[in-house]
Design a protein around this motif. Structure first.
Motif, PDB file in Angstrom:
ATOM      1  N   LEU A  98       0.807  -1.217   0.000  1.00  0.00           N
ATOM      2  CA  LEU A  98       0.000   0.000   0.000  1.00  0.00           C
ATOM      3  C   LEU A  98       0.839   1.265   0.000  1.00  0.00           C
ATOM      4  CD1 LEU A  98      -2.825  -1.128   2.449  1.00  0.00           C
ATOM      5  CD2 LEU A  98      -2.834  -1.139  -0.049  1.00  0.00           C
ATOM      6  N   VAL A 120      -2.769   3.620  -6.606  1.00  0.00           N
ATOM      7  CA  VAL A 120      -3.457   3.288  -5.355  1.00  0.00           C
ATOM      8  C   VAL A 120      -2.675   2.252  -4.543  1.00  0.00           C
ATOM      9  CG1 VAL A 120      -5.742   3.942  -6.189  1.00  0.00           C
ATOM     10  CG2 VAL A 120      -4.975   1.596  -6.476  1.00  0.00           C
ATOM     11  N   CYS A 121      -1.821   1.461  -5.205  1.00  0.00           N
ATOM     12  CA  CYS A 121      -0.980   0.482  -4.518  1.00  0.00           C
ATOM     13  C   CYS A 121       0.035  -0.078  -5.505  1.00  0.00           C
ATOM     14  CB  CYS A 121      -1.820  -0.644  -3.898  1.00  0.00           C
ATOM     15  SG  CYS A 121      -2.713  -1.652  -5.090  1.00  0.00           S
ATOM     16  N   VAL A 140     -12.223   7.104  -2.233  1.00  0.00           N
ATOM     17  CA  VAL A 140     -11.897   5.744  -1.783  1.00  0.00           C
ATOM     18  C   VAL A 140     -12.821   5.410  -0.614  1.00  0.00           C
ATOM     19  CG1 VAL A 140     -10.115   4.250  -0.796  1.00  0.00           C
ATOM     20  CG2 VAL A 140      -9.494   5.952  -2.514  1.00  0.00           C
ATOM     21  N   ILE A 143     -10.658  -0.191   1.365  1.00  0.00           N
ATOM     22  CA  ILE A 143      -9.388  -0.792   0.992  1.00  0.00           C
ATOM     23  C   ILE A 143      -9.495  -2.231   1.470  1.00  0.00           C
ATOM     24  CG2 ILE A 143      -6.885  -0.782   1.300  1.00  0.00           C
ATOM     25  CD1 ILE A 143      -7.100   2.258   1.761  1.00  0.00           C
ATOM     26  N   VAL A 158      -9.230  -2.114  -4.064  1.00  0.00           N
ATOM     27  CA  VAL A 158      -9.699  -0.829  -3.538  1.00  0.00           C
ATOM     28  C   VAL A 158     -11.049  -0.532  -4.223  1.00  0.00           C
ATOM     29  CG1 VAL A 158      -9.202   1.657  -3.433  1.00  0.00           C
ATOM     30  CG2 VAL A 158      -7.350   0.016  -3.198  1.00  0.00           C
TER      31      VAL A 158
END
Length: 161
Positions: A98, A120-121, A140, A143, A158
């Motif tokens: 993450l 986002v990751c 968001v 998660i 996500v």
């Protein structure tokens, strides 16, 4: 010159082979050639056993749980987000991260606004870190993974609303 069948020469060569870390010893002169080899005791590679599956709970028929009037709402982790239109899905099999490194903040957290194309990751596969980008802009709301989790292809990571 030594006779090729001279056991004293062969014994002396075998003794040298045993006392050294050599696996092969070769002796040659004009009349003969002797080659001694030793089998290496190589430990077998560790076998990987499949992860044991949890055993299902066995409830005797006479002690069945009482029916619940209303089922509780499923937690976010229990919901099936695979068909959610805002699901950012894993593009590959790998391990999710993450943040860029353990000392950096996460790319996103619940409540953050993201734009299309924002990272986002990361998914690490074969020692390569691959950024996973938002497919749309929005907020968001969930998660679904943690750093270090193994993920499958197409697994939702996500949720963006």
């Amino acid at each position: 010159m030594a006779n090729p069948l001279d056991t004293k020469v062969i014994s002396k060569l075998a003794e040298i082979l045993d006392k050294s870390n050599l696996t092969e010893l070769e002796y040659e002169d004009e009349t003969c050639r002797i080659c001694l080899t030793r089998e290496q005791n190589i430990a077998p590679a560790p076998a990987y056993a499949p992860m044991p599956q949890p055993m299902p709970a066995i409830v005797p028929a006479a002690v069945a749980p009482a029916p619940v009037a209303e089922a509780p709402a499923p937690a976010a982790s229990d919901q099936d987000f695979s068909k959610h239109p805002g699901a950012v899905k894993s593009p590959m099999v790998g391990v999710v991260y993450l943040s860029a490194d353990p000392n950096s903040p996460n790319y996103v957290k619940v409540g953050d606004s993201v734009a299309e194309g924002d990272t986002v990751c990361l998914i690490e596969a074969m020692k390569t870190f691959n950024p996973v980008k938002a497919h749309k802009g929005g907020k968001v709301t969930n998660i679904l993974v943690s750093t270090g989790d193994p993920v499958e292809y197409g697994e939702p990571l996500v949720i963006i609303e």
